[in-house]
Design a protein around this motif. Structure first.
Motif, PDB file in Angstrom:
ATOM      1  N   HIS A  58       0.833  -1.208   0.000  1.00  0.00           N
ATOM      2  CA  HIS A  58       0.000   0.000   0.000  1.00  0.00           C
ATOM      3  C   HIS A  58       0.867   1.258   0.000  1.00  0.00           C
ATOM      4  O   HIS A  58       0.650   2.185  -0.778  1.00  0.00           O
ATOM      5  CB  HIS A  58      -0.929  -0.031   1.217  1.00  0.00           C
ATOM      6  N   SER A  59       1.880   1.272   0.855  1.00  0.00           N
ATOM      7  CA  SER A  59       2.741   2.462   0.910  1.00  0.00           C
ATOM      8  C   SER A  59       3.562   2.603  -0.361  1.00  0.00           C
ATOM      9  O   SER A  59       3.828   3.724  -0.805  1.00  0.00           O
ATOM     10  CB  SER A  59       3.646   2.412   2.141  1.00  0.00           C
ATOM     11  N   LEU A  60       3.960   1.486  -0.977  1.00  0.00           N
ATOM     12  CA  LEU A  60       4.693   1.570  -2.242  1.00  0.00           C
ATOM     13  C   LEU A  60       3.834   2.154  -3.354  1.00  0.00           C
ATOM     14  O   LEU A  60       4.311   2.936  -4.176  1.00  0.00           O
ATOM     15  CB  LEU A  60       5.215   0.191  -2.660  1.00  0.00           C
ATOM     16  N   ILE A  61       2.559   1.778  -3.390  1.00  0.00           N
ATOM     17  CA  ILE A  61       1.653   2.329  -4.397  1.00  0.00           C
ATOM     18  C   ILE A  61       1.504   3.832  -4.190  1.00  0.00           C
ATOM     19  O   ILE A  61       1.565   4.609  -5.138  1.00  0.00           O
ATOM     20  CB  ILE A  61       0.282   1.616  -4.354  1.00  0.00           C
ATOM     21  N   ILE A  62       1.334   4.242  -2.951  1.00  0.00           N
ATOM     22  CA  ILE A  62       1.205   5.675  -2.662  1.00  0.00           C
ATOM     23  C   ILE A  62       2.500   6.404  -3.022  1.00  0.00           C
ATOM     24  O   ILE A  62       2.475   7.471  -3.646  1.00  0.00           O
ATOM     25  CB  ILE A  62       0.834   5.893  -1.178  1.00  0.00           C
ATOM     26  N   GLN A  63       3.631   5.813  -2.648  1.00  0.00           N
ATOM     27  CA  GLN A  63       4.932   6.430  -2.959  1.00  0.00           C
ATOM     28  C   GLN A  63       5.150   6.504  -4.475  1.00  0.00           C
ATOM     29  O   GLN A  63       5.629   7.519  -4.992  1.00  0.00           O
ATOM     30  CB  GLN A  63       6.052   5.623  -2.310  1.00  0.00           C
ATOM     31  N   LEU A  64       4.764   5.454  -5.194  1.00  0.00           N
ATOM     32  CA  LEU A  64       4.889   5.445  -6.654  1.00  0.00           C
ATOM     33  C   LEU A  64       4.028   6.543  -7.277  1.00  0.00           C
ATOM     34  O   LEU A  64       4.475   7.266  -8.161  1.00  0.00           O
ATOM     35  CB  LEU A  64       4.489   4.078  -7.204  1.00  0.00           C
ATOM     36  N   TYR A  65       2.800   6.692  -6.765  1.00  0.00           N
ATOM     37  CA  TYR A  65       1.920   7.730  -7.287  1.00  0.00           C
ATOM     38  C   TYR A  65       2.508   9.119  -7.020  1.00  0.00           C
ATOM     39  O   TYR A  65       2.550   9.965  -7.899  1.00  0.00           O
ATOM     40  CB  TYR A  65       0.533   7.629  -6.651  1.00  0.00           C
ATOM     41  N   GLU A  66       2.997   9.348  -5.795  1.00  0.00           N
ATOM     42  CA  GLU A  66       3.540  10.661  -5.451  1.00  0.00           C
ATOM     43  C   GLU A  66       4.802  10.971  -6.259  1.00  0.00           C
ATOM     44  O   GLU A  66       4.971  12.091  -6.741  1.00  0.00           O
ATOM     45  CB  GLU A  66       3.836  10.731  -3.951  1.00  0.00           C
ATOM     46  N   THR A  67       5.658   9.983  -6.424  1.00  0.00           N
ATOM     47  CA  THR A  67       6.868  10.182  -7.229  1.00  0.00           C
ATOM     48  C   THR A  67       6.510  10.462  -8.670  1.00  0.00           C
ATOM     49  O   THR A  67       7.069  11.366  -9.307  1.00  0.00           O
ATOM     50  CB  THR A  67       7.774   8.930  -7.149  1.00  0.00           C
ATOM     51  N   ASN A  68       5.561   9.704  -9.193  1.00  0.00           N
ATOM     52  CA  ASN A  68       5.114   9.900 -10.572  1.00  0.00           C
ATOM     53  C   ASN A  68       4.528  11.301 -10.750  1.00  0.00           C
ATOM     54  O   ASN A  68       4.839  11.991 -11.721  1.00  0.00           O
ATOM     55  CB  ASN A  68       4.071   8.837 -10.933  1.00  0.00           C
ATOM     56  N   LYS A  69       3.698  11.719  -9.825  1.00  0.00           N
ATOM     57  CA  LYS A  69       3.053  13.033  -9.913  1.00  0.00           C
ATOM     58  C   LYS A  69       4.098  14.146  -9.831  1.00  0.00           C
ATOM     59  O   LYS A  69       4.041  15.116 -10.589  1.00  0.00           O
ATOM     60  CB  LYS A  69       2.018  13.174  -8.788  1.00  0.00           C
ATOM     61  N   ALA A  70       5.070  14.012  -8.917  1.00  0.00           N
ATOM     62  CA  ALA A  70       6.113  15.033  -8.780  1.00  0.00           C
ATOM     63  C   ALA A  70       6.965  15.112 -10.040  1.00  0.00           C
ATOM     64  O   ALA A  70       7.277  16.209 -10.523  1.00  0.00           O
ATOM     65  CB  ALA A  70       6.995  14.731  -7.566  1.00  0.00           C
ATOM     66  N   THR A  71       7.308  13.958 -10.601  1.00  0.00           N
ATOM     67  CA  THR A  71       8.103  13.934 -11.831  1.00  0.00           C
ATOM     68  C   THR A  71       7.323  14.532 -12.987  1.00  0.00           C
ATOM     69  O   THR A  71       7.860  15.309 -13.780  1.00  0.00           O
ATOM     70  CB  THR A  71       8.512  12.484 -12.164  1.00  0.00           C
ATOM     71  N   GLU A  72       6.065  14.175 -13.076  1.00  0.00           N
ATOM     72  CA  GLU A  72       5.220  14.709 -14.145  1.00  0.00           C
ATOM     73  C   GLU A  72       5.079  16.227 -14.019  1.00  0.00           C
ATOM     74  O   GLU A  72       5.188  16.947 -15.021  1.00  0.00           O
ATOM     75  CB  GLU A  72       3.856  14.030 -14.082  1.00  0.00           C
ATOM     76  N   ASN A  73       4.866  16.718 -12.800  1.00  0.00           N
ATOM     77  CA  ASN A  73       4.749  18.164 -12.596  1.00  0.00           C
ATOM     78  C   ASN A  73       6.043  18.883 -12.970  1.00  0.00           C
ATOM     79  O   ASN A  73       6.019  19.934 -13.604  1.00  0.00           O
ATOM     80  CB  ASN A  73       4.373  18.482 -11.147  1.00  0.00           C
ATOM     81  N   ARG A  74       7.171  18.309 -12.571  1.00  0.00           N
ATOM     82  CA  ARG A  74       8.476  18.920 -12.886  1.00  0.00           C
ATOM     83  C   ARG A  74       8.710  18.913 -14.399  1.00  0.00           C
ATOM     84  O   ARG A  74       9.171  19.905 -14.963  1.00  0.00           O
ATOM     85  CB  ARG A  74       9.592  18.155 -12.159  1.00  0.00           C
ATOM     86  N   TYR A  75       8.383  17.799 -15.048  1.00  0.00           N
ATOM     87  CA  TYR A  75       8.546  17.713 -16.500  1.00  0.00           C
ATOM     88  C   TYR A  75       7.659  18.747 -17.199  1.00  0.00           C
ATOM     89  O   TYR A  75       8.101  19.445 -18.112  1.00  0.00           O
ATOM     90  CB  TYR A  75       8.206  16.304 -16.999  1.00  0.00           C
ATOM     91  N   ASP A  76       6.399  18.844 -16.779  1.00  0.00           N
ATOM     92  CA  ASP A  76       5.485  19.816 -17.382  1.00  0.00           C
ATOM     93  C   ASP A  76       5.986  21.243 -17.169  1.00  0.00           C
ATOM     94  O   ASP A  76       5.910  22.087 -18.061  1.00  0.00           O
ATOM     95  CB  ASP A  76       4.075  19.660 -16.816  1.00  0.00           C
ATOM     96  N   GLN A  77       6.503  21.522 -15.967  1.00  0.00           N
ATOM     97  CA  GLN A  77       7.032  22.855 -15.665  1.00  0.00           C
ATOM     98  C   GLN A  77       8.218  23.178 -16.578  1.00  0.00           C
ATOM     99  O   GLN A  77       8.294  24.271 -17.149  1.00  0.00           O
ATOM    100  CB  GLN A  77       7.452  22.909 -14.200  1.00  0.00           C
TER     101      GLN A  77
END
Length: 178
Positions: A58-77
């Motif tokens: 469960h924590s890995l899924i949450i961590q994967l989502y947060e990492t993915n979202k942060a990377t996506e936001n940084r890439y978009d920026q």
């Protein structure tokens, strides 16, 4: 990529999985595209069927989502900043060419066209890199879901084997008492 574009594909369950849905997407699952919600739904469905989900998963899924979202936001920026800088460069180059005292108007037209072509190439390369990145993330999510399903199946088998061992022990204890 917008939700109305022809390249947008909604998450589709794979028909070969009975009981537990396995979702795949052509792009990076976003919360608004039901990617993260699909993971949460799958975990809820697994719990409903009696398959336990460890807190680590469960924590890995949450961590994967947060990492993915942060990377996506940084890439978009960075992509927005790069596009803005290219537009400013194009504007400055065009203004420079308009102030140029050169009598050859063909040179200015060629300069504008080459800047436009360069801008188109760079936008295309950004879009290609973005699609590759999203496909890579989709593959990672699919692999994670396959591994989660395999783990749930193995846990079910272990539980059945434990019940068999307990039944055999009870049977042997009953035979010893006779």
């Amino acid at each position: 990529m917008t939700k109305n574009s022809p390249n947008h594909q909604h998450l589709q369950p794979k028909p070969e999985m009975a009981g537990i849905h396995n979702y795949q997407s052509s792009g990076t699952p976003r919360r608004e595209e039901c990617g993260y919600d699909a993971l949460v739904d799958i975990m809820a469905e697994m719990r409903l069927h009696g398959a336990g989900i460890s807190p680590v998963v469960h924590s890995l899924i949450i961590q994967l989502y947060e990492t993915n979202k942060a990377t996506e936001n940084r890439y978009d920026q960075l992509a927005r900043k790069y596009t803005r800088l290219q537009a400013e460069h194009l504007q400055l180059s065009t203004e420079f060419n308009s102030y140029c005292k050169d009598a050859k108007d063909g040179w200015q037209a060629n300069a504008r066209q080459s800047l436009y072509d360069e801008m188109c190439r760079s936008v295309d390369s950004i879009n290609t890199a973005n699609m590759l990145w999203r496909d890579n993330m989709a593959g990672m999510f699919a692999e994670h879901m396959r591994m989660s399903n395999d783990t749930a199946a193995l846990r079910g088998e272990v539980a059945e084997l434990r019940k068999e061992v307990e039944a055999l022990k009870a049977e042997s204890d009953a035979n010893e008492e006779k």
